[in-house]
Design a protein around this motif. Structure first.
Motif, PDB file in Angstrom:
ATOM      1  N   CYS A   1       0.845  -1.197   0.000  1.00  0.00           N
ATOM      2  CA  CYS A   1       0.000   0.000   0.000  1.00  0.00           C
ATOM      3  C   CYS A   1       0.882   1.249   0.000  1.00  0.00           C
ATOM      4  N   LEU A   2       0.733   2.074  -1.013  1.00  0.00           N
ATOM      5  CA  LEU A   2       1.564   3.263  -1.127  1.00  0.00           C
ATOM      6  C   LEU A   2       1.220   4.306  -0.069  1.00  0.00           C
ATOM      7  N   VAL A   3      -0.023   4.336   0.381  1.00  0.00           N
ATOM      8  CA  VAL A   3      -0.393   5.265   1.448  1.00  0.00           C
ATOM      9  C   VAL A   3       0.378   4.928   2.718  1.00  0.00           C
ATOM     10  N   HIS A   4       0.449   3.647   3.071  1.00  0.00           N
ATOM     11  CA  HIS A   4       1.233   3.227   4.232  1.00  0.00           C
ATOM     12  C   HIS A   4       2.710   3.541   4.039  1.00  0.00           C
ATOM     13  N   GLN A   5       3.202   3.274   2.838  1.00  0.00           N
ATOM     14  CA  GLN A   5       4.615   3.480   2.568  1.00  0.00           C
ATOM     15  C   GLN A   5       5.006   4.962   2.676  1.00  0.00           C
ATOM     16  N   VAL A   6       4.211   5.842   2.090  1.00  0.00           N
ATOM     17  CA  VAL A   6       4.511   7.276   2.153  1.00  0.00           C
ATOM     18  C   VAL A   6       4.363   7.777   3.581  1.00  0.00           C
ATOM     19  N   ARG A   7       3.320   7.314   4.275  1.00  0.00           N
ATOM     20  CA  ARG A   7       3.103   7.740   5.649  1.00  0.00           C
ATOM     21  C   ARG A   7       4.286   7.344   6.531  1.00  0.00           C
ATOM     22  N   ALA A   8       4.787   6.121   6.348  1.00  0.00           N
ATOM     23  CA  ALA A   8       5.948   5.669   7.124  1.00  0.00           C
ATOM     24  C   ALA A   8       7.198   6.467   6.766  1.00  0.00           C
ATOM     25  N   SER A   9       7.335   6.842   5.503  1.00  0.00           N
ATOM     26  CA  SER A   9       8.506   7.606   5.071  1.00  0.00           C
ATOM     27  C   SER A   9       8.535   8.999   5.666  1.00  0.00           C
ATOM     28  N   LEU A  10       7.367   9.604   5.853  1.00  0.00           N
ATOM     29  CA  LEU A  10       7.291  10.980   6.340  1.00  0.00           C
ATOM     30  C   LEU A  10       7.255  11.074   7.862  1.00  0.00           C
ATOM     31  N   ARG A  11       7.256   9.936   8.516  1.00  0.00           N
ATOM     32  CA  ARG A  11       7.079   9.940   9.969  1.00  0.00           C
ATOM     33  C   ARG A  11       8.173  10.726  10.683  1.00  0.00           C
ATOM     34  N   PHE A  12       9.407  10.618  10.205  1.00  0.00           N
ATOM     35  CA  PHE A  12      10.516  11.273  10.885  1.00  0.00           C
ATOM     36  C   PHE A  12      11.031  12.496  10.132  1.00  0.00           C
ATOM     37  N   VAL A  13      10.241  13.011   9.199  1.00  0.00           N
ATOM     38  CA  VAL A  13      10.626  14.201   8.448  1.00  0.00           C
ATOM     39  C   VAL A  13      10.007  15.430   9.134  1.00  0.00           C
ATOM     40  N   PRO A  14      10.802  16.438   9.460  1.00  0.00           N
ATOM     41  CA  PRO A  14      10.237  17.645  10.101  1.00  0.00           C
ATOM     42  C   PRO A  14       9.280  18.374   9.158  1.00  0.00           C
ATOM     43  N   ASP A  15       8.420  19.166   9.737  1.00  0.00           N
ATOM     44  CA  ASP A  15       7.379  19.848   8.964  1.00  0.00           C
ATOM     45  C   ASP A  15       7.952  20.710   7.843  1.00  0.00           C
ATOM     46  N   LYS A  16       9.081  21.313   8.066  1.00  0.00           N
ATOM     47  CA  LYS A  16       9.619  22.222   7.055  1.00  0.00           C
ATOM     48  C   LYS A  16       9.984  21.501   5.754  1.00  0.00           C
ATOM     49  N   ASP A  17      10.267  20.179   5.828  1.00  0.00           N
ATOM     50  CA  ASP A  17      10.669  19.423   4.635  1.00  0.00           C
ATOM     51  C   ASP A  17       9.587  18.477   4.131  1.00  0.00           C
ATOM     52  N   LYS A  18       8.494  18.302   4.875  1.00  0.00           N
ATOM     53  CA  LYS A  18       7.515  17.273   4.510  1.00  0.00           C
ATOM     54  C   LYS A  18       6.914  17.502   3.131  1.00  0.00           C
ATOM     55  N   ARG A  19       6.570  18.723   2.815  1.00  0.00           N
ATOM     56  CA  ARG A  19       5.944  18.995   1.535  1.00  0.00           C
ATOM     57  C   ARG A  19       6.879  18.660   0.373  1.00  0.00           C
ATOM     58  N   ALA A  20       8.160  19.037   0.484  1.00  0.00           N
ATOM     59  CA  ALA A  20       9.128  18.774  -0.579  1.00  0.00           C
ATOM     60  C   ALA A  20       9.422  17.283  -0.707  1.00  0.00           C
ATOM     61  N   VAL A  21       9.574  16.588   0.431  1.00  0.00           N
ATOM     62  CA  VAL A  21       9.846  15.146   0.392  1.00  0.00           C
ATOM     63  C   VAL A  21       8.654  14.409  -0.207  1.00  0.00           C
ATOM     64  N   ALA A  22       7.444  14.776   0.197  1.00  0.00           N
ATOM     65  CA  ALA A  22       6.249  14.118  -0.336  1.00  0.00           C
ATOM     66  C   ALA A  22       6.135  14.327  -1.838  1.00  0.00           C
ATOM     67  N   ALA A  23       6.467  15.522  -2.325  1.00  0.00           N
ATOM     68  CA  ALA A  23       6.391  15.788  -3.767  1.00  0.00           C
ATOM     69  C   ALA A  23       7.389  14.932  -4.532  1.00  0.00           C
ATOM     70  N   ASP A  24       8.608  14.757  -3.994  1.00  0.00           N
ATOM     71  CA  ASP A  24       9.612  13.930  -4.676  1.00  0.00           C
ATOM     72  C   ASP A  24       9.239  12.447  -4.627  1.00  0.00           C
ATOM     73  N   LEU A  25       8.604  12.009  -3.534  1.00  0.00           N
ATOM     74  CA  LEU A  25       8.143  10.616  -3.463  1.00  0.00           C
ATOM     75  C   LEU A  25       7.026  10.365  -4.470  1.00  0.00           C
ATOM     76  N   LYS A  26       6.189  11.370  -4.674  1.00  0.00           N
ATOM     77  CA  LYS A  26       5.078  11.204  -5.613  1.00  0.00           C
ATOM     78  C   LYS A  26       5.575  10.933  -7.022  1.00  0.00           C
ATOM     79  N   ARG A  27       6.751  11.499  -7.383  1.00  0.00           N
ATOM     80  CA  ARG A  27       7.301  11.265  -8.718  1.00  0.00           C
ATOM     81  C   ARG A  27       7.652   9.797  -8.915  1.00  0.00           C
TER      82      ARG A  27
END
Length: 479
Positions: A330-356
């Motif tokens: 499940c990609l929702v679980h995978q992305v959620r687990a990936s962002l768990r330890f990312v601070p708020d200032k980087d979450k949007r950028a990391v999520a956008a790169d994961l979406k690619r």
């Protein structure tokens, strides 16, 4: 000697006779006449035919809606008759309350219907015993209180001397009309406790239903749940979703978290079905192997795609039972687990790169995007790319499908939505006293949720894509 014909009272008879008054005793006599006409039917051309009554009773016993009243019944239930029945009665209590009109009419209808059942059992009308004796006769009546929608109703249940009469409308030992049991189950399915249901029923209908009664009524649900759990399944499910949620169950003096394992299958017609539920102390790949083995024993011979979360060992458990199945994380679980330890200032950028990565055109492009992600973010979050590389073979299978099919398999949202429906029902319970009590309520939540499910979106195109990728594993008659 009175005959059956003399008991059938039509509207004209009621209107013309002088016995219809507005006093209470004669008002009750009128109710007896109406009940007799409805329950006995028979010879009078102004009364109800027996087959009309029998059909309505048979449908009620089978739990089927009786439907529209026949025209001949409507002709007799005129406004004038309703006015006569309401004569002298005013206010809610006199009509709906205990001892009111509806309760009194219910009593007379039930008694007349049971008397008709006894007549059918004995084979002769009251006071019309055949010469030489019938071998079995009427033997008075047993008083009992029947809890109805209109409150407690005291009825006299007829009996025979040989004690061979088994009434069907109100069975021996039955203290509630069937519709009230349905209401109890519906309240239980809504998350109310047995104590809450006891209080609610008592306030609404009067005393008569205690917690023990509620438990006995809902015990039938447990039997349904166990039969549902062992039912045969179809041979091929193109998609199966697997997940678990946690419920709290008391264990002696302690309350423990117990994993409730759930499986949802999409069949060849695009219809979703919950395949079963299982309870275990914790979620683990070892018990998932047991679940999958049971599903195969119940008839599932092939699964094309298994959608799961990122639980360690899950792919191995699936491969052991269904070696040809594609495992889709499940990609929702995978992305959620990936962002768990990312601070708020980087979450949007990391999520956008994961979406690619997971929106890439195909596997090769996804691999290239993952390499770019690692180059950009590994110096700060090396655990993210490591996780995606480790699960890459289970992340990219859906990229082989067209967009319509991708949206069906890339996430376990289908089973997550079911989990949300279950949590809405069980959230009022701090904990369950036993596993069986949890099983009953979750089963009712599942059956309630399934009635709202729709056919999988654009399933014909998705099934065609599955046929292209999996060949003859999709039967020819499924297309």
């Amino acid at each position: 000697m009175p005959t059956k014909k003399s008991h059938s009272i039509g509207i004209e008879n009621l209107r013309d006779r002088d016995v219809i008054k507005r006093s209470e005793p004669e008002g009750r006599a009128q109710l007896d006449d109406v009940a007799r006409g409805l329950a006995a039917g028979g010879g009078s051309d102004r009364g109800l035919r027996r087959e009309v009554v029998d059909d309505a009773v048979d449908r009620a016993r089978a739990g089927l809606p009786v439907g529209e009243l026949p025209d001949e019944v409507r002709e007799q239930l005129t406004d004038e008759l309703i006015d006569e029945l309401l004569a002298g009665r005013r206010g809610q209590q006199e009509v709906f309350g205990p001892g009111g009109l509806l309760g009194d009419l219910t009593r007379r209808l039930v008694e007349r219907a049971m008397a008709a059942e006894l007549t059918e059992h004995l084979g002769y009308e009251p006071h019309a015993e055949p010469s030489g004796g019938a071998g079995n006769t009427r033997n008075g009546a047993t008083p009992k209180t029947l809890l109805t929608d209109h409150g407690p109703v005291r009825i006299a249940a007829p009996r025979d001397r040989a004690a061979t009469f088994e009434p069907q409308l109100v069975k021996k030992g039955q203290r509630r009309i069937p519709g009230l049991d349905d209401k109890i189950v519906a309240l239980y399915a809504g998350g109310m406790t047995t104590r809450d249901i006891e209080t609610y029923i008592t306030e609404l209908y009067g005393p008569g239903v205690g917690r023990d009664t509620v438990s006995r009524v809902t015990a039938a649900v447990l039997e349904d749940a166990k039969a549902w759990q062992t039912r045969p399944l179809e041979a091929v499910y193109p998609i199966v979703y697997l997940d678990a949620l946690v419920v709290k169950i008391r264990d002696g003096q302690a309350v423990r978290n117990v994993a409730c394992y759930l499986a949802i299958g999409v069949n060849l017609d695009g219809e979703r079905d919950v395949l079963g539920m299982w309870f275990q102390r914790s979620e683990g790949a070892k018990f998932w192997l047991h679940v999958l083995t049971e599903l195969k024993t119940r008839g599932i011979q092939d699964v094309l795609v298994c959608c799961v979360d990122g639980l360690a060992g899950f792919p191995d458990a699936i491969e052991a039972v269904y070696p040809k199945a594609w495992v889709q994380t499940c990609l929702v679980h995978q992305v959620r687990a990936s962002l768990r330890f990312v601070p708020d200032k980087d979450k949007r950028a990391v999520a956008a790169d994961l979406k690619r990565i997971y929106t890439a055109a195909d596997r090769d492009h996804a691999e290239a995007e993952l390499e770019r992600f690692a180059e950009k973010w590994d110096h700060r979050y090396p655990m993210i790319s490591a996780s995606w590389i480790e699960r890459f073979e289970q992340i990219v299978p859906f990229l082989a499908f067209p967009p319509d099919l991708r949206r069906v398999v890339y996430t376990t949202n289908t089973i997550e939505a079911l989990n949300r429906q279950i949590r809405k029902v069980i959230k009022t319970r701090g904990s369950f006293p036993t596993e069986d009590s949890a099983r009953k309520l979750i089963y009712l939540a599942i059956t309630g949720a399934q009635t709202k499910w729709r056919h999988v979106y654009n399933w014909s195109a998705a099934l065609l894509a599955l046929r292209i990728h999996f060949g003859d594993r999709i039967p020819d008659n499924a297309i």
